[in-house]
Design a protein around this motif. Structure first.
Motif, PDB file in Angstrom:
ATOM      1  N   ARG B 122       0.832  -1.201   0.000  1.00 26.67           N
ATOM      2  CA  ARG B 122       0.000   0.000   0.000  1.00 26.67           C
ATOM      3  C   ARG B 122       0.872   1.258   0.000  1.00 26.67           C
ATOM      4  O   ARG B 122       1.958   1.294   0.573  1.00 26.67           O
ATOM      5  CB  ARG B 122      -0.895   0.041   1.241  1.00 26.67           C
ATOM      6  N   TRP B 231       0.404   0.444  15.612  1.00 28.53           N
ATOM      7  CA  TRP B 231      -0.212   1.740  15.781  1.00 28.53           C
ATOM      8  C   TRP B 231      -1.006   2.075  14.532  1.00 28.53           C
ATOM      9  O   TRP B 231      -0.537   1.930  13.404  1.00 28.53           O
ATOM     10  CB  TRP B 231       0.834   2.835  16.030  1.00 28.53           C
ATOM     11  N   VAL B 233      -4.319   5.106  13.532  1.00 32.73           N
ATOM     12  CA  VAL B 233      -4.997   6.267  14.107  1.00 32.73           C
ATOM     13  C   VAL B 233      -6.277   5.832  14.810  1.00 32.73           C
ATOM     14  O   VAL B 233      -6.558   6.237  15.928  1.00 32.73           O
ATOM     15  CB  VAL B 233      -5.299   7.326  13.026  1.00 32.73           C
ATOM     16  N   ARG B 234      -7.043   4.966  14.144  1.00 31.77           N
ATOM     17  CA  ARG B 234      -8.299   4.513  14.751  1.00 31.77           C
ATOM     18  C   ARG B 234      -8.129   3.127  15.346  1.00 31.77           C
ATOM     19  O   ARG B 234      -7.272   2.365  14.925  1.00 31.77           O
ATOM     20  CB  ARG B 234      -9.403   4.489  13.693  1.00 31.77           C
ATOM     21  N   LYS B 235      -8.988   2.803  16.279  1.00 30.57           N
ATOM     22  CA  LYS B 235      -8.888   1.499  16.935  1.00 30.57           C
ATOM     23  C   LYS B 235      -9.588   0.415  16.144  1.00 30.57           C
ATOM     24  O   LYS B 235      -9.612  -0.742  16.560  1.00 30.57           O
ATOM     25  CB  LYS B 235      -9.463   1.593  18.348  1.00 30.57           C
ATOM     26  N   SER B 236     -10.168   0.763  15.045  1.00 27.44           N
ATOM     27  CA  SER B 236     -10.802  -0.233  14.187  1.00 27.44           C
ATOM     28  C   SER B 236     -10.653   0.235  12.743  1.00 27.44           C
ATOM     29  O   SER B 236     -10.329   1.394  12.493  1.00 27.44           O
ATOM     30  CB  SER B 236     -12.279  -0.367  14.572  1.00 27.44           C
ATOM     31  N   ILE B 237     -10.908  -0.677  11.830  1.00 25.50           N
ATOM     32  CA  ILE B 237     -10.935  -0.444  10.376  1.00 25.50           C
ATOM     33  C   ILE B 237      -9.560  -0.181   9.767  1.00 25.50           C
ATOM     34  O   ILE B 237      -9.228  -0.730   8.720  1.00 25.50           O
ATOM     35  CB  ILE B 237     -11.915   0.697   9.984  1.00 25.50           C
ATOM     36  N   ASP B 238      -8.731   0.633  10.404  1.00 25.38           N
ATOM     37  CA  ASP B 238      -7.478   1.078   9.795  1.00 25.38           C
ATOM     38  C   ASP B 238      -6.456  -0.044   9.583  1.00 25.38           C
ATOM     39  O   ASP B 238      -6.363  -0.978  10.375  1.00 25.38           O
ATOM     40  CB  ASP B 238      -6.814   2.138  10.676  1.00 25.38           C
ATOM     41  N   PHE B 239      -5.662   0.134   8.547  1.00 28.82           N
ATOM     42  CA  PHE B 239      -4.428  -0.636   8.408  1.00 28.82           C
ATOM     43  C   PHE B 239      -3.427  -0.094   9.423  1.00 28.82           C
ATOM     44  O   PHE B 239      -3.473   1.082   9.790  1.00 28.82           O
ATOM     45  CB  PHE B 239      -3.833  -0.443   7.007  1.00 28.82           C
ATOM     46  N   LEU B 241      -0.178   1.664  10.749  1.00 31.25           N
ATOM     47  CA  LEU B 241       0.746   2.660  10.184  1.00 31.25           C
ATOM     48  C   LEU B 241       2.169   2.362  10.610  1.00 31.25           C
ATOM     49  O   LEU B 241       3.127   2.871  10.031  1.00 31.25           O
ATOM     50  CB  LEU B 241       0.323   4.063  10.597  1.00 31.25           C
TER      51      LEU B 241
END
Lengths: 198, 330, 804
Positions: B122, B231, B233-239, B241
């Motif tokens: 990505r 880590w 940014v969000r606690k769900s959904i995100d890949f 970082l």
């Protein structure tokens, strides 16, 4: 089994667009809300396209195009699934539950009633998806050995459903209330059957 | 809405049939498991194919078994199933944890282990719409000739965002691969770390008609501890970082015998750092600090995924230190 | 049938509505009820726009510009037209009349005419048998551009007056400049005990409703055009369609089906509505256009990025003496509501605090990016941030509790702001008190361990504006009401239900006044053929304006029924009450009848029971007497106070918002469940933009040669995050605990005293969080969002620590 005629003619002459590219129509046979259906659709269509545009099941919504928001969530063999990124042919022979199948006999599901009464649905657009994730949570809860309704579990179960209206507060309350109700009901049932046994 | 471009779909129920299809269509075909990575990429037009070969119907790819001191995880094992499997929880708790933190509940019920290991790389310059890439003029991974992350760069640095890869590398996993040669099924296996190449355009060392069929993980002995942190940014959904897995082998006296630090979301392959330079040191807060510093010194996150690259570097150091600290009491 | 009824309940106090219901039934207005329309919406029964499929419907897709700023040299549509399945193509020259939601600034075209002004500006549209064919056809449309230098920062746009984004704009790239001064600001600054001065940057964010924009058009062969659209301003859409398509308004019917969230993002016409209408005429078939999520981000009209410089002067006792504000607004490619935004950036700051001198100077400029517009709390969220942070800084310097500083500056009820706005009811002090109590402020402020902090802020918002955005003396809202022999009430209203609850509000008022249950009321809304005009769901106007219109209509009918029953029963009309499906005498419980019978008797005497109500806002003694003095003036003002509690991770700079308490004075809560929902949703949205969300473009330098660089990052004006993956709005696991507290200071101008609740509760969430971060770790983040790297940098600067 219902053989459903296409309600939308969108795919009928799409072969014209790119005659060089392979394009196949398939008959998708699956269980939708307990009913067997067979629908003709292009082989590359998603389950969401099939539900919305072929079966007229408009309850599942399209919000983000690609699996980022959860508005299209349905249950596939009981598991929350993003229908906008699931190929329709991939669910051949499997059971799909949409929000249209949530209530029984015209009666809203306890989740729906709690959502309506507690203001957990504002614009209502993300709600069908949220309800399906919540329904999966309730199923898991009821099947667990020591069911306890926890706010953290509810938040985690809804982690894939974006809501832009409510700040989730009233959604948590509504799911909590419905879960508590269902547990109480099944406990009451269990108590009754214990009584019967004794 | 975004519609999928037309392609054909095949649903083989045998591994050989799947591989034969992949071999027949070459680069025009791709294997597909849960589709949670491939379908969005197809919708955005960043990946193109003529034939999708669905692997879900192949029995051989399913199942979790304990076999000869190893846990065999079928490539089609669902991510939720992986997170909730009692054997995985007992023997590879860090893997169960990593799997339970992937994206969202829906993605975890759709996605598979094989799919997560073979996630496409990505980058903020490729995971965009066609209009966006048209405006930008493409990049090494799309139809362009320049890298927007590393000006003048010749190699694609798109990042691997798999949550399971770093932790499985730390567990010393190897991947089993099946291919198709001269109309016959051929099998091989390699260390998971060797699955990945440094070219973000083609980061999997798999031939066109090869797929990952299973992962085998040696059961760690009692003195081996593996942990995982990420880590986002969000606690769900995100890949993720930035993500880190840490393997510590502890001596009877509490010192470090050996270890690995695996850092991911840097580039196309996880960065594996052998901790032999720290062997003999006591596993304590000072070691945690030293590991954080080591990660900071040796890893340089790029502006390939969203978020400030310098911050990701500092964050990496903190995540490594905290991961080691979490593991002190194990 | 008997029930205890005390006779002192006869007087219907406008503000203290009697809430004593029938047996087993709670009150309607003021009672906790669910949302009237929720169940069919969430069950896949009621339809949103994309849920509608018409026979022979075609699908429309748009071709969009890949350049941020370019001249259109030529458009070749032949490749698309030759494709089988394509029925029509339309380009800008076929709809050359410019439009704009603000009639003074029509600078948009349905499709770009000669120039494109941002990446994503639409240039052509196709109608085809399917979306897939339409997409392919769009690829075959060849547009030749002459690429121009793009201006992506407001500073660059200001500096380059020679390079106009809109050629016919008078002053370079300035779309609006407002300078207003009240009192001797300079003298007050010079005499002050303390002047707090600082720069503040407020970043862009977007609405991101989960439903993407969608529109369908159909023509009936006789020239009647029907447009279904996910809009929050059907009336303005009808006007602009008439203008651009050169049709009389009577030939256009606009229907707004259920809307899946809007927040200001659907409050003006967009390209898709004009294109489907034009294509429906060209093809004679219905045409639908559904935006992709990326197109929703491109349509934007979100929060304007502001660069602000603020000076606030204080006396030693904390009283504000002067505010001197200068703001630069990044408007994006078009005017949108920008004229209003520019005024609001200063005009809406006049309460809840009193200050004797005030100057603001606001400049909005065009840039080559998606156009900004009104997002929840239009134009006043940004200045509120600057001011409330300055108040916090002053309280620290002056050694005053920030709550006390705000109390001391309270403007009071029935007051007039420095810029001439007349405030009626004002529950701000009660709001402050409510959040202080609920949060345990006294035990927490300045007393939490390092890393934990608490902060406060207050704000004020409008309940609609006194003037329509086009000059008219017609009502701003109207309702037609009809009773029938089934015991049902039909309410016809132009109001836009967008999830905020306007339909429930109207149903509650009708049910309350006419003695039926909520489910006996059918609200038929937002269909220009069936309903009288309402201006739309913006500026928090519907409860006050449509609510008043509904109240008038309902009371007219209620009086008729009471008059007829009074004759029948031989008692005074004032003794008769209509409630919960019954009409009855207040003094003699034996005298009663079912409400359906009352409707039938009245209809048999008077004929069909219909009535109308309309609302026109007060036009005198409510606003300032100067040019621009009417803009932002409202019939009634809402007030809000927020307290936020945060935790700051000093290693990572990450801010976790633990809890936000928000007390909001909505005058009177017609439905407390829905008011809480508006508060919670607003606070969530404010918190999200404070720490997480950013509608941002790729970092890049300015191009001077108008050509693409060979290397280097990005292209100008390209959105960083145009998906719901990259635009990070909080999930259920990221949302802080939210406590909504309703404060009721009834305003004589609102129905039952009601004021707005949909936008005000967003404002002060953001400065409360910023102030809490300072309380936690002593770091001020004056440029939003409060991202971990900025906090970390602040901590480093503070401690002189080295990285790692």
């Amino acid at each position: 089994m219902t053989e459903t005629a296409p309600v939308d003619s969108t795919f009928l002459d799409t072969t014209a667009a790119e005659p060089t590219r392979a394009r196949r129509l398939v008959i998708c046979r699956l269980q939708v809300n307990g009913e067997g259906v067979a629908v003709v659709a292009p082989v590359h269509w998603t389950l969401l396209e099939l539900l919305r545009y072929q079966l007229g099941l408009i309850g599942s919504k399209q919000g983000c195009d690609k699996g980022d928001c959860g508005a299209c969530t349905v249950l596939l063999d009981g598991k929350p699934t993003l229908s906008c990124i699931t190929l329709a042919v991939a669910v051949q022979g499997r059971c799909v539950e949409t929000v249209e199948g949530l209530g029984v006999g015209g009666e809203p599901h306890p989740l729906q009633r709690e959502f309506a009464e507690r203001g957990a649905a504002q614009c209502g657009f993300c709600t069908p998806g949220v309800l399906m994730s919540a329904a999966a949570y309730l199923d898991e809860l009821s099947s667990s050995a020591e069911p306890v309704v926890r706010q953290a579990d509810i938040a985690a179960a809804l982690g894939g459903n974006l809501c832009r209206c409510t700040g989730y507060t009233k959604i948590f309350e509504a799911v909590h209330a419905a879960a508590t109700q269902i547990l109480q009901r099944s406990k009451a049932l269990a108590d009754t059957s214990t009584d019967d046994a004794s | 809405m975004l519609r999928l471009p037309p392609f054909d779909v095949h649903l083989p129920d045998e591994l050989g049939a799947a591989l034969a299809l992949l071999a027949k269509h070459g680069r025009q075909a791709r294997p597909m498991q849960g589709g949670t990575d491939l379908v969005p990429n197809l919708k955005l037009g960043q990946t193109k194919l003529e034939h999708a070969v669905l692997l879900a119907g192949i029995d051989e790819l399913h199942g979790i078994e304990l076999d000869d001191g190893e846990l065999r995880l079928g490539a089609a094992t669902g991510l939720n199933a992986l997170a909730q499997d009692p054997q995985v929880q007992a023997h590879l708790p860090a893997l169960a944890f990593a799997a339970s933190r992937i994206a969202s509940p829906q993605i975890r019920s759709m996605g598979t282990l094989g799919g997560n290991l073979c996630l496409d790389t990505r980058c903020r310059y490729i995971n965009q719409s066609e209009l966006w890439r048209q405006a930008l003029g493409g990049c090494l991974k799309s139809h362009g000739r320049e890298c927007h992350v590393v000006p003048g760069g010749q190699g694609c640095v798109a990042a691997l965002s798999s949550d399971t890869a770093p932790v499985l590398i730390a567990y010393g996993a190897c991947v089993h691969i099946a291919g198709w040669q001269d109309s016959a099924l051929v099998r091989r296996h390699i260390a998971l770390a060797d699955l990945y190449d440094s070219d973000g355009v083609r980061h999997l060392r798999l031939a066109d008609a090869e797929i990952v069929t299973a992962v085998r993980v040696p059961l760690p002995s009692a003195n081996v501890h593996v942990g995982y942190r990420k880590w986002a940014v969000r606690k769900s959904i995100d890949f993720p970082l930035i993500s880190v897995a840490l393997r510590l082998e502890r001596s009877d006296t509490g010192s470090l015998l050996a270890g690995l630090l695996v850092v991911s979301v840097l580039g196309p392959r996880p960065r594996v750092i052998d901790l032999k330079a720290l062997a003999g040191r006591t596993i304590d807060a000072d070691l945690a600090k030293a590991l954080g510093q080591m990660a900071f010194d040796r890893c340089r996150p790029l502006p390939n995924v969203p978020y400030d690259a310098d911050y990701r570097r500092e964050r990496l150091a903190v995540e490594v230190r905290r991961l080691c600290t979490e593991m002190l009491n194990l | 049938m008997s029930r205890p009824i005390s006779s002192d309940k006869t007087a219907r106090d406008l503000h203290r509505l009697d809430t004593d219901g029938a047996e087993g039934s709670g009150p309607i207005v003021g009672g906790r009820h669910g949302k009237h329309d929720a169940l069919p919406l969430m069950s896949g029964i009621d339809r949103y726009t994309d849920d509608i499929t018409l026979p022979r419907m075609l699908h429309c897709k748009l071709v969009r510009s890949p350049h941020a700023h370019a001249k259109i040299i030529a458009i070749d549509t032949s490749g698309a037209e030759a494709l089988e399945g394509v029925h029509a193509v339309v380009i800008g020259s076929e709809m050359p009349i410019p439009y704009g939601v603000i009639p003074w600034t029509p600078d948009e075209h349905a499709l770009a005419l000669h120039k494109v002004r941002f990446v994503g500006d639409p240039v052509a549209a196709v109608a085809a048998v399917s979306e897939e064919v339409a997409i392919e056809a769009c690829r075959r449309i060849v547009v030749r551009y002459e690429v121009l230098e793009a201006l992506v920062t407001p500073q660059a746009a200001l500096a380059r007056a020679d390079l106009k984004i809109h050629e016919d704009n008078r002053h370079g790239n300035i779309t609006k400049h407002v300078h207003l001064e009240f009192g001797d600001v300079d003298a007050a600054l010079a005499a002050a005990a303390l002047v707090v001065e600082g720069d503040y940057q407020f970043h862009g964010s977007t609405h991101a409703p989960i439903e993407p924009h969608c529109a369908i058009a159909s023509v009936d062969g006789k020239g009647l055009l029907t447009v279904w659209s996910a809009t929050q301003v059907p009336h303005y859409l009808q006007r602009e369609l008439a203008k651009v398509l050169e049709l009389p308004m009577r030939q256009i019917r606009v229907i707004q089906p259920a809307v899946g969230g809007a927040f200001g993002g659907k409050s003006e016409p967009f390209a898709l509505e004009f294109c489907v209408a034009k294509l429906a005429f060209k093809t004679g078939r219905p045409v639908k256009c559904l935006y992709t999520r990326e197109e929703v981000f491109l349509a934007h009209r979100g929060r304007h990025p502001f660069d602000m410089h603020y000076r606030t002067a204080f006396a030693a006792d904390g009283k504000i003496l002067a505010i001197d504000a200068k703001s630069l607004l990044d408007g994006g490619a078009y005017s949108s509501f920008g004229l209003v935004t520019t005024y609001y950036s200063g005009q809406l700051l006049g309460a809840p605090y009193r200050f004797p001198t005030y100057r603001f100077d606001s400049t909005r400029v065009y840039t080559n990016k998606p156009a900004c517009g009104p997002k929840r709390g239009h134009g006043s969220v940004q200045p509120r941030f600057a001011l409330e942070v300055q108040l916090d800084k002053a309280s620290r310097t002056l050694g005053l509790d920030p709550i006390e500083l705000r109390r001391r500056n309270f403007i009071g009820e029935n007051s007039v702001t420095i810029n001439g706005f007349h405030i009626g009811s004002n529950g701000f002090l009660q709001c402050l008190e409510a959040v202080v109590q609920a949060s345990g402020w006294a035990e927490k402020w300045g007393k939490l361990p390092r890393g934990h902090g608490i902060g406060v802020a207050g704000s004020c918002y409008i309940s609609g504006t006194n003037y329509c955005i086009y000059p008219t003396e017609l009502p701003q809202s109207a309702v037609q009401m009809c009773l029938d022999r089934s015991g049902r009430v039909r309410v016809f209203a132009g109001t836009s239900e967008i999830g905020q609850g306007s339909t429930t509000m109207l149903a509650a008022i009708a049910a309350q006044e006419l003695g039926v249950e909520l489910d006996d009321v059918r609200v038929l809304a937002a269909d220009s053929d069936l309903c009288p005009v309402d201006l739309g769901a913006y500026s928090s106007r519907i409860t006050l304006m449509a609510g008043n219109a509904c109240l008038t209509a309902a009371r007219t009918l209620g009086d008729k029924i009471r008059d007829i029953l009074a004759q029948l029963w031989g008692i005074p009309a004032a003794d008769i009450r209509l409630e919960h499906r019954r009409a009855f005498s207040l003094t003699n419980p034996q005298v009663w009848m079912p409400i359906q019978e009352a409707f039938i008797i009245t209809e048999s005497k008077l004929g069909l029971l219909g009535s109308t109500g309309s609302y026109t806002s007060p036009q005198s003694a409510v606003h300032g007497d100067y040019r621009g003095g009417t803009i932002g003036a409202s019939p009634a003002y809402s007030f809000t106070a927020h307290i936020a509690q945060v935790q700051v991770d000093e290693d990572t700079g990450e801010v976790t918002i633990e809890h936000i308490w928000c007390a909001h004075d909505c005058g009177h809560a017609i439905n407390p469940v829905l008011v809480e929902g508006q508060i919670e949703g607003s606070v969530y949205m404010g918190a999200a933009e404070a720490v997480m969300e950013h509608h941002d473009t790729l970092p890049s330098g300015l191009r001077t040669d108008g050509r693409r660089r060979d290397s280097g990052p990005g292209v100008d004006g390209l959105l960083m995050a145009s998906s719901l993956l990259d635009y990070r709005m909080p999930t259920s696991l990221d949302v802080p605990q939210l406590t909504a507290l309703i404060v009721q200071a009834p305003d004589p101008r609102g129905p039952y005293g009601a004021k707005e609740a949909g936008e005000g509760p967003l404002h002060s969430a953001i400065p409360a969080i910023a102030n809490a971060v300072f309380d936690a770790v002593g770091v001020r983040i004056d440029n939003l969002p409060i991202s971990p790297e900025k906090v970390l940098r602040g901590l480093r600067n503070q401690a002189g620590r080295k990285p790692c």
